[in-house]
Design an enzyme around this catalytic site. Structure first.
Site, short mmCIF file in Angstrom:
data_model
loop_
_atom_site.label_atom_id
_atom_site.label_comp_id
_atom_site.label_asym_id
_atom_site.label_seq_id
_atom_site.Cartn_x
_atom_site.Cartn_y
_atom_site.Cartn_z
CG PHE A 113 -13.96 -1.15 79.95
CD1 PHE A 113 -13.97 0.15 80.41
CD2 PHE A 113 -15.02 -1.98 80.25
CE1 PHE A 113 -15.04 0.62 81.16
CE2 PHE A 113 -16.09 -1.51 81.00
CZ PHE A 113 -16.10 -0.20 81.46
CG ASP A 184 -13.72 -3.14 72.98
OD1 ASP A 184 -14.36 -2.21 72.44
OD2 ASP A 184 -14.02 -3.61 74.10
CE1 TYR A 209 -21.66 2.48 76.34
CE2 TYR A 209 -23.19 0.73 75.75
CZ TYR A 209 -22.00 1.13 76.33
OH TYR A 209 -21.17 0.20 76.87
CE LYS A 210 -17.85 3.32 75.63
NZ LYS A 210 -17.92 3.81 77.01
NE ARG A 356 -13.88 8.72 80.61
CZ ARG A 356 -14.54 7.64 80.20
NH1 ARG A 356 -13.88 6.65 79.62
NH2 ARG A 356 -15.83 7.51 80.38
C1 LIG Z 1 -13.71 -0.81 75.95
C2 LIG Z 1 -14.99 -1.24 76.58
N1 LIG Z 1 -15.31 -2.54 76.59
C3 LIG Z 1 -16.46 -2.99 77.19
C4 LIG Z 1 -17.35 -2.11 77.77
C5 LIG Z 1 -18.60 -2.64 78.42
O1 LIG Z 1 -19.69 -2.39 77.63
P1 LIG Z 1 -21.17 -2.87 78.03
O2 LIG Z 1 -21.52 -2.21 79.31
O3 LIG Z 1 -22.02 -2.40 76.88
O4 LIG Z 1 -21.17 -4.35 78.15
C6 LIG Z 1 -17.05 -0.74 77.77
C7 LIG Z 1 -17.97 0.22 78.42
O5 LIG Z 1 -17.78 1.39 78.48
C8 LIG Z 1 -15.85 -0.30 77.17
O6 LIG Z 1 -15.51 1.00 77.17
#
Ligand SMILES: Cc1ncc(COP(=O)(O)O)c(C=O)c1O
Length: 397
Positions: A113, A184, A209-210, A356
């Site tokens: 991400f 992660d 939140y997911k 998705r």
């Molecule tokens: C794999 C991954 N890392 C980091 C993030 C970023 O998260 P946040 O917006 O809570 O900082 C996300 C957000 O969807 C994510 O899917």
């Protein structure tokens, strides 16, 4: 055993809607409004600032950390909740680099991400541009782990394709090469069984939140293994990570254990929503959830391939190689997804061309999947997506 009829009844899904986006924002558990109402009226309303002591607000990050810890196979007292996932990535990465001060390479993959990669870039810059962020293709990650690598930063399930890394194998290789590993778990926690302790993760981070369903903006979490937790110096030295926050000492001394990964005042209302969401998870067997998730993602792939020629599968077919989402590619992906949402099937779009769908067995079954694919097939057959209103880009896709 998990009673999926019972879990389904725990969520509010608006009538007539098929919700396939729980991998982005989970739906609201029915118990959450009452829990928040109680927290606002009985706790905040009546207790005001005394709530920090009387209602245990200050202990929530640890208490909820342990509740989440059960879902990721963590030792008790090694997970704490707070902040956003991006911040937890920064904390984990800066701590991991301290363990291997002589190494200069942070390794990750191009499927990770962007925020994880941006946080790494920012940290590298802060540290004087002496480190390298090395990115390879997801399937090249294992071979790219060499003795140069200090930290392997890996997101288990690719947010775009749903491809799942073999974390056990990657972690074993990284440790053989003397590198630290950060998992992660954004697209893993609540999606599949996770074993941070048994799998040897040095650090792990994730969001709630997911798949956990704690609501928009719900806090993240961080796990630090027993081997490191009392040695790492936090890069973000907030007062609530101090050994004695209410001594108000002028200098920073880290708290014992995982408490040092706290930063500032916890978001108590969001944590109450997380608490309510975790009540559902207490009744879920993760092995059973995974089995159901694989059946349903398999069905989704089969149905789309049968009924929607023109969409190209982006998610691995092999069960073990995917998370709990299904992705297809199309050059018209954005417009197709807007049309789908308009017709009551909610998924999302990830640039450049990914449609998705989050497949979440707690509240999704075969009927929803078949109905969703019928709508998708109708949109494609009639080119219903090719309307100007579906081409207009919204800020959140
Ligand atoms: C794999 C991954 N890392 C980091 C993030 C970023 O998260 P946040 O917006 O809570 O900082 C996300 C957000 O969807 C994510 O899917």
């Amino acid at each position: 055993m998990t009673d999926f009829a019972w879990t389904r009844d725990q969520f509010h899904i608006p009538l007539g809607l098929i919700y396939l986006d729980g991998n982005s924002l989970g739906p609201m558990p029915k118990a959450t409004p009452a829990r928040l109402e109680r927290m606002m009226t009985e706790e905040w309303g009546e207790r005001l600032i005394t709530g920090w002591n009387a209602c245990g607000w200050m202990q929530m990050p640890r208490r909820l950390g342990d509740r989440l810890g059960r879902l990721i196979g963590a030792e008790e007292g090694h997970v704490v909740v707070g902040d956003t996932l991006s911040i937890k990535v920064f904390q984990a990465l800066s701590a991991a680099l301290q363990v291997v001060p002589e190494r200069r390479v942070i390794l990750s993959d191009r499927g990770n991400f962007p925020s994880d990669l941006y946080m790494a870039e920012g940290l590298i810059h802060m540290l004087g541009d002496r480190h390298e962020l090395r990115l390879v293709a997801p399937h090249e990650l294992e071979d790219a782990i060499t003795e140069e690598v200090g930290v392997l930063l890996v997101t288990e399930v690719d947010y775009r394709t749903g491809r799942r890394h073999d974390l056990k194998a990657l972690t074993r290789k990284a440790h053989d090469m003397g590198a630290m590993v950060i998992w992660d778990l954004a697209h893993s926690v609540g999606a599949l069984p996770v074993h941070v302790a048994a799998g040897g993760a040095d650090f792990a981070v994730g969001c709630t939140y997911k798949y956990i369903n704690a609501g928009p903006g719900a806090p993240a979490f961080i796990y630090v293994s027993p081997e490191h937790v009392d040695h790492v110096e936090p890069a973000l030295c907030g007062w609530l990570g101090h050994d004695k926050p209410f001594s108000f000492e002028p200098g920073y001394r880290p708290a014992e254990g995982i408490e040092r990964m706290r930063v500032g005042t916890p978001p108590v209302l969001q944590m109450a929503a997380l608490d309510a969401a975790l009540d559902v998870w207490d009744k879920v067997d993760m092995g059973r959830l995974r089995k159901r998730s694989l059946e349903l993602t398999g069905l989704m792939i089969e149905e789309i391939e049968m009924n929607c020629p023109g969409l190209k599968l982006a998610t691995p077919r092999e069960n073990e190689a995917r998370g709990s989402q299904v992705s297809f590619r199309s050059e018209h992906g954005y417009a197709i997804m807007q049309a789908l949402i308009d017709l009551g099937v909610i998924g999302d779009f990830r640039a450049p061309d990914i449609l998705r769908f989050g497949i979440t067995p707690l509240y999704i079954g075969e009927t929803e999947i078949k109905e969703a694919v019928e709508v998708l097939a109708r949109i494609l057959r009639g080119a219903l997506w090719d309307h100007p209103k579906y081409h207009r880009r919204k800020p959140v896709t």
